[in-house]
Design a protein around this motif. Structure first.
Motif, mmCIF file in Angstrom:
data_model
loop_
_atom_site.group_PDB
_atom_site.id
_atom_site.type_symbol
_atom_site.label_atom_id
_atom_site.label_comp_id
_atom_site.label_asym_id
_atom_site.label_seq_id
_atom_site.Cartn_x
_atom_site.Cartn_y
_atom_site.Cartn_z
ATOM 1 N N TYR A 57 0.858 -1.178 0.000
ATOM 2 C CA TYR A 57 0.000 0.000 0.000
ATOM 3 C C TYR A 57 0.902 1.239 0.000
ATOM 4 C CZ TYR A 57 -3.223 -3.386 2.241
ATOM 5 O OH TYR A 57 -3.976 -4.484 2.573
ATOM 6 N N MET A 58 0.419 2.312 -0.594
ATOM 7 C CA MET A 58 1.146 3.576 -0.541
ATOM 8 C C MET A 58 0.252 4.651 0.066
ATOM 9 S SD MET A 58 4.083 2.710 -1.665
ATOM 10 C CE MET A 58 4.913 4.287 -1.790
ATOM 11 N N THR A 60 -1.325 8.182 0.227
ATOM 12 C CA THR A 60 -1.643 9.195 -0.784
ATOM 13 C C THR A 60 -1.674 10.599 -0.159
ATOM 14 O OG1 THR A 60 -4.046 9.160 -0.462
ATOM 15 C CG2 THR A 60 -3.096 7.478 -1.911
ATOM 16 N N LEU A 65 -4.685 4.998 2.260
ATOM 17 C CA LEU A 65 -3.805 3.938 1.765
ATOM 18 C C LEU A 65 -4.434 3.377 0.501
ATOM 19 C CD1 LEU A 65 -2.733 1.866 4.928
ATOM 20 C CD2 LEU A 65 -1.327 3.430 3.593
ATOM 21 N N GLU A 68 -1.081 -0.686 -4.158
ATOM 22 C CA GLU A 68 -0.091 -0.377 -5.175
ATOM 23 C C GLU A 68 0.344 -1.611 -5.953
ATOM 24 O OE1 GLU A 68 2.473 2.242 -7.308
ATOM 25 O OE2 GLU A 68 1.041 2.764 -5.736
ATOM 26 N N GLY A 151 4.403 4.228 2.968
ATOM 27 C CA GLY A 151 3.663 3.067 2.503
ATOM 28 C C GLY A 151 3.725 1.950 3.519
#
Length: 587
Positions: A57-58, A60, A65, A68, A151
């Motif tokens: 997950y990243m 934003t 989250l 990704e 992330g």
């Protein structure tokens, strides 16, 4: 007590892990591809942990989250997980991934279905939908040492190396994964910084090019269209597998970037060129068209003729001969002004006879009654310091070249010889004399003004060669500063011959000329049809432009692709350009 022999395999496994960790960190720090770096991070983490699956997950900018990457082939969910509750603004800590991102802390879960600290309904729903069974889980933040997470890595189902059974994650391996994640975060941050600098540089370059286009309606979108055409032609040259250009190619993104920047900056020196020179549509135009001043002198002379005739009538000295002479003088005055006005437009070349007539008309006298020094600026008065102040009323020529019309060239306005410029520099910066301007043989520009136009290449080169471009962009000044050079060495600003003109430089010359010939947004000229533009370039091929580049321009179809996108349909009167091929430089 454990024997040294029994600890040897452990030490060997640790050494392999450490070596792999070091190699991975080095590779990630060298990566220039964000997606490849993320995939490497996820894959290496999974390998170190010896687990069945992994998800990334990243964080934003919207404080959520987003999914990704994942190692499984299932499509990534489109929904995002908010870090904070929308209504209360409190941390959304019931999700393990959010908890890890908010607290920058790894979380180990031995059994997902026995977990009570976090909401794992999403994981369980995924299991139901796919038939997968998630048991153990490890969630690790992607964060530089001492920095906020950017992330989260989530690993599922650690596997026993011997049996392959699902087991809890080994706490001792968590530190290795955190180290990789921290190194990846630094690499991502550096990569983001580099990309943001590149984006900023690209934006600044485009802003400058657009500003030059906006500076004058006579340049239109030239600074935007020339790079597009040049890149199209460079791509065709890079793809050539036979012929004189088969050995040319841009082989890396850095080489393409270098060429793109050079193309976008090819006219950056025009920011120094006065609009009234670029926009000069008539010979007497400076800030305004001075033909109106000349016309008023003719108007005065006509009224003087009318006054003289009326005075003669009142005195009883009028006759048929006087009437005929009067009408002839009026007709001659009308013809003379029509001739001067035609000279001013500059659409026809002037021969010696026309120049002689211009001087004869200019020598006619008119009478001035008002002081022409009144209402002038200090600079204008200073320009007249060497002129006598005649007693009024005074007789003056209709057209003249006066001392005040000469603008001296300052010493600092000459090109720096250290750059290798080879241009004939006029003695004066400007000569605004009426006879000097109206007597221009072709076009509307004087020698001084034509040099001022051409001088934009001097400024382009000096501006760019003073800039500290990085090594991979060192040829930007070359690509931007050579599109007015010629194959016969008679171009400017350095009079370079073919031995000093690279293929990209030759491409730029063809792109620049073709766009200028066909552009439909130049108020001072009618755009040429495609057949006319290709005929002009065909004549220029050899002494002016590289015939091999021009022939590729035709055979690749780039001319037609560009024309269909940017030319008015009425201009496109050629579909097969084979008749315009020029004899090649090597054939």
């Amino acid at each position: 007590m454990t024997s040294p022999e029994s600890r040897a395999p452990e030490r060997s496994a640790d050494a392999v892990r450490l070596k792999g960790l070091i190699e991975t960190c080095i590779m990630m720090s060298m990566s220039r591809d964000r997606q490849a770096l993320l995939q490497q991070l996820l894959g290496e983490g999974r390998r170190l942990l010896h687990c069945d699956g992994a998800t990334m997950y990243m964080v934003t900018e919207q404080q959520t989250l987003c999914f990704e990457l994942r190692t499984r082939s299932d499509p990534l969910p489109s929904q995002q997980i908010p870090l904070y509750h929308e209504q209360t603004g409190r941390p959304n800590e019931n999700f393990v991934s959010v908890y890890t991102a908010l607290h920058n802390r790894a979380v180990l879960i031995d059994d997902v279905y026995a977990e009570s600290r976090f909401d794992l309904t999403g994981t369980r729903a995924f299991d139901v939908a796919t038939g997968y069974r998630t048991v153990s889980m490890l969630t690790v933040p992607i964060a530089p040492r001492g920095g906020a997470p950017i992330g989260v890595l989530q690993f599922m189902n650690a596997l026993d190396p011997a049996s392959g059974a699902i087991v809890p994650f080994d706490p001792e391996t968590v530190g290795l994964v955190e180290a990789i994640a921290a190194q990846a975060a630094v690499a991502l941050d550096n990569l983001s910084l580099v990309e943001s600098h590149k984006d900023l540089m690209s934006s600044l370059i485009r802003v400058l090019a657009n500003a030059i286009d906006a500076k004058s309606p006579y340049t239109g979108r030239h600074c935007e269209r020339v790079p597009e055409l040049a890149i199209m032609l460079a791509r065709a040259a890079s793809e050539a597998t036979e012929g004189p250009l088969k050995h040319f190619a841009f082989r890396s993104e850095e080489e393409w970037e270098e060429f793109r920047i050079g193309a976008w900056l090819h006219d950056c020196g025009k920011v120094t060129t006065p609009e009234y020179v670029i926009d000069k549509a008539t010979k007497l135009e400076t800030i305004h068209n001075r033909i109106h001043e000349v016309r008023m002198r003719f108007e005065v002379m006509r009224r003087d003729l009318e006054i003289a005739s009326l005075q003669a009538r009142l005195a009883g000295a009028w006759s048929d001969d006087a009437q005929a002479a009067h009408e002839s003088a009026l007709a001659q005055l009308d013809a003379d002004f029509a001739f001067v006005a035609k000279c001013n437009v500059g659409t026809e070349a002037m021969d010696d006879e026309a120049v002689d007539r211009l001087h004869r008309v200019g020598a006619r006298r008119w009478t001035r009654y008002f002081d022409d020094r009144l209402g002038l600026s200090a600079a204008e008065l200073a320009s007249r310091s060497g002129e006598a102040d005649p007693e009024l009323p005074c007789s003056e020529p209709l057209l003249s070249d006066r001392l005040r019309d000469i603008v001296p060239r300052p010493a600092e306005d000459r090109p720096d010889p250290s750059y290798g410029f080879r241009m004939d520099v006029p003695e004066h910066l400007y000569n605004r004399g009426e006879l000097h301007n109206l007597g221009v043989r072709s076009g509307t520009l004087t020698q001084e003004e034509r040099y001022k136009i051409n001088e934009h290449m001097v400024h382009t080169v000096t501006m760019l060669e003073q800039m500290p471009f990085p090594k991979h962009l060192r040829r930007v000044p070359e690509y931007a500063g050579t599109h007015h050079e010629r194959m016969d060495g008679k171009g400017y600003p350095r009079r370079l011959g073919p031995d000093r003109l690279s293929v990209p430089s030759r491409i730029m010359a063809v792109a620049d000329i073709f766009e200028a010939l066909t552009a439909s947004d130049r108020p001072y000229k009618k755009p040429k049809k495609l057949s006319e533009a290709l005929a002009v370039l065909q004549r220029m091929a050899g002494p002016h432009v590289d015939p091999d580049i021009f022939n590729l321009f035709l055979s690749s179809g780039v001319y037609l692709d560009f024309a269909r996108k940017h030319l008015d349909p009425s201009q496109i009167d050629v579909e097969d350009a084979s008749a315009y091929q020029a004899p090649g430089a090597n054939g």
